[in-house]
Design an enzyme around this catalytic site. Structure first.
Site, PDB file in Angstrom:
ATOM      1  CG  ASP A 142      -1.865  -1.228   1.143  1.00 45.43           C
ATOM      2  OD1 ASP A 142      -2.602  -1.329   0.147  1.00 45.43           O
ATOM      3  OD2 ASP A 142      -1.804  -2.081   2.036  1.00 45.43           O
ATOM      4  CD  GLU A 148      -0.348  -9.408   2.272  1.00 43.79           C
ATOM      5  OE1 GLU A 148      -1.007  -9.355   1.230  1.00 43.79           O
ATOM      6  OE2 GLU A 148      -0.173  -8.418   3.004  1.00 43.79           O
TER       7      GLU A 148
END
Ligand code: 5RP
Length: 225
Positions: free
Chosen positions: A88, A107
Site C-alpha cells: 500500500d 503475508e
C-alpha cells in the site's frame, strides 16, 4: 499507461527475475491484491517450470489453483527463495505498509520465510514518509477496544474496518493520521500490545527489491544491506 498496465508491467518484471532461477523443485511465495494478481497471471504462463506456490491468503490460493498451479502448505516447504507481493506504501528503505486487503499476517509470515522479498507496485505507492495510507493492524476480536485505546496512546486514530474478518478469523483496526518517522520502533510498539496479532508495517523485514511501475518503464530499487 493506465494504473492496471503499470501493475501488469511490474508483475511481468518479477516473473522475469524469477524465471532463470526456477526448476521443478521451486516453490514461490505469492502475495495478495490486484498487483499480486498480475504477477500470478504472468507466472501461470510458466507453470511447467516450477513445482508450486505458497499463498498468503485464501483468495490468492484460489487464483493460483484456478491457473492449475499447485498450492503448498508453508509447513511442508523446506525453502522459499522468493516472495512476491504488492504494497500500500513503500519508502526508499523498502519499508512497507501492507494489509489493505487484510492479508497482512499471512503475508508477513511468508515474507519472513523467503530469502528474497520482491515488492511490486505502481509508482504512486512510493512515499517519503509512511502513514498517509491508514496502517492496518490485525487484532483478536475480544481485544479490539483495548488495542484501540493503546493505539490512541501511541498517537494514532484507530478505525474499526466494518465487516472485515481476516482469513484467521480476526478483525482489522486501521490507524489513521500517523506520520511514521521510525517504522521499526512503531512495529515493535504495536507488536507489544496484547491482542495484536500483527501490524501491516513491514520494517523489521522490509522488501529486498522494489519494482516500481512508472510511465517510463519499471524502476528497480534495492535495499541497502
Ligand atoms: C493485501 C496487501 C496488498 O499487497 C496491498 O493492499 C496492495 O494491494 P494492491 O496491489 O491491490 O494495490 O497488502 O493485504
Amino acid at each position: 499507461m493506465t494504473q492496471d498496465e503499470l501493475k501488469q508491467a511490474v508483475g511481468q518484471a518479477a516473473v522475469e527475475i524469477l524465471l532463470p532461477t526456477l526448476d521443478d523443485r521451486s516453490v514461490i511465495g505469492v502475495g495478495t491484491g490486484s498487483t499480486a494478481n498480475c504477477f500470478i497471471d504472468a507466472l501461470a504462463k510458466h507453470k511447467g517450470f516450477f513445482d508450486g506456490a505458497v499463498a498468503s491468503s485464501e483468495a490468492t490460493a484460489q487464483r493460483l489453483k484456478g491457473h492449475g498451479i499447485q498450492v503448498h502448505d508453508l509447513n511442508s516447504v523446506a525453502q522459499l527463495d522468493y516472495y512476491v507481493d504488492g504494497a500500500d506504501e513503500a519508502n526508499k528503505h523498502l519499508e512497507l505498509i501492507k494489509g489493505g486487503g487484510a492479508a497482512l499476517t499471512r503475508e508477513k509470515i511468508v515474507a519472513a520465510v523467503a530469502r528474497t522479498f520482491i515488492c511490486i507496485a505502481d509508482e504512486s505507492k512510493l512515499v517519503d514518509t509512511l502513514g498517509q495510507f491508514p496502517l492496518p493492524v490485525e487484532v483478536i476480536p475480544m481485544a479490539r477496544s483495548h488495542v484501540a485505546r493503546e493505539i490512541v496512546r501511541l498517537g494514532g486514530d484507530p478505525v474499526y474496518r466494518e465487516g472485515c474478518v481476516t482469513d484467521n478469523g480476526n478483525v482489522i483496526l486501521d490507524i489513521h493520521n500517523m506520520q511514521i518517522h521510525d517504522p521499526r520502533k512503531l512495529e515493535e510498539q504495536l507488536n507489544a500490545i496484547v491482542g495484536v496479532v500483527c501490524s501491516g508495517l513491514f520494517a523489521a523485514r522490509p522488501a529486498d527489491i522494489l519494482l516500481l511501475g512508472t510511465k517510463s518503464g519499471v524502476k528497480r530499487l534495492e535495499r541497502e544491506q
